[in-house]
Design an enzyme around this catalytic site. Structure first.
Site, PDB file in Angstrom:
ATOM      1  N   ILE A   1       0.894  -1.039   0.180  1.00 47.10           N
ATOM      2  CA  ILE A   1      -0.005   0.079   0.134  1.00 47.10           C
ATOM      3  C   ILE A   1       1.055   1.202  -0.092  1.00 47.10           C
ATOM      4  CG2 ILE A   1      -0.008  -0.115   2.621  1.00 47.10           C
ATOM      5  CD1 ILE A   1      -3.000   1.125   2.265  1.00 47.10           C
ATOM      6  N   SER A   2       0.779   2.206  -1.110  1.00 54.24           N
ATOM      7  CA  SER A   2       1.676   3.388  -0.981  1.00 54.24           C
ATOM      8  C   SER A   2       1.566   4.020   0.134  1.00 54.24           C
ATOM      9  CB  SER A   2       1.469   4.090  -2.164  1.00 54.24           C
ATOM     10  OG  SER A   2       1.622   3.385  -3.526  1.00 54.24           O
TER      11      SER A   2
END
Length: 216
Positions: free
Chosen positions: A65-66
């Site tokens: 997840i960025s």
């Protein structure tokens, strides 16, 4: 399964938004969207207490997840307007999709990992985020749904996919992490049928963009 968003989580998001302001995220609509999306619900349970740190975390299937700054920067670079038709290449955890949907876009999102696709679409729908989600090869895009006002790519592409460029409308914009070992975040604008203008923004680090579909 009940998913909780507590006052504590809301407070943590408020602090995250202030941190993003200090990092020169200036688009208020982006900041408001990040302030509304319960990022902790998009993480593996063991990472929930870290959910509002400005860091990337693993989400399984070799993906991450960025970090919120990256999501905010890509969203800001897109210059999103409500009602725009946007293609996201790489649904991943669904967090970037949720931020864009909060900003009022018509989102089309494609994911190549069957396991992630099933999990993310289920979560997004459970949280009430309405978009159109597809299991498929991001390099191919969604020609049947084109043209798009904007395209956002959430993995590092060693080449700029021509299929995707052709799915932008004239005047449309793509934000893409470009490069193999060393990546740079780029913004590409379609000037006319044949010409594109490129702008390099800053160095970045994304998981690689891969061909094909894995799992169903």
């Amino acid at each position: 399964m009940m998913r909780k968003d507590s006052f504590r989580h809301i407070g943590m998001r408020t602090r995250l938004v202030e941190e993003l302001r200090r990092k020169r995220i200036t688009d208020e609509r982006v900041l408001e969207a990040i302030g509304r999306v319960p990022r902790h619900l998009f993480l593996e349970s063991s990472f929930i207490k870290f959910a509002y740190q400005d860091k990337a975390f693993p989400i399984g299937a070799g993906q991450t997840i960025s970090q919120p700054y990256t999501v905010a920067l890509q969203s800001q670079l897109l210059e999103v307007k409500a009602g725009e038709k946007i293609l996201e290449v790489g649904t991943g955890s669904g967090y970037q999709a949720a931020v864009l949907i909060e900003m009022g876009v018509k989102l089309f999102s494609i994911e190549r990992q069957g396991e992630l696709y099933q999990r993310s679409v289920r979560l997004l729908r459970e949280l009430g985020y309405q978009g159109r989600f597809y299991l498929g090869d991001g390099y191919e895009g969604l020609a049947a749904q084109a043209p798009f006002d904007k395209i956002i790519i959430t993995a590092g592409a060693p080449v700029i996919p021509r299929n995707l460029l052709m799915q932008l409308k004239v005047g449309g914009m793509m934000v893409i992490p470009f490069g193999d070992k060393k990546q740079v975040l780029m913004r590409i604008i379609r000037i006319n049928e044949d010409e594109f203008e490129q702008e390099e923004i800053e160095e970045c680090a994304f998981v690689p963009m891969l061909n094909g579909v894995v799992g169903k």
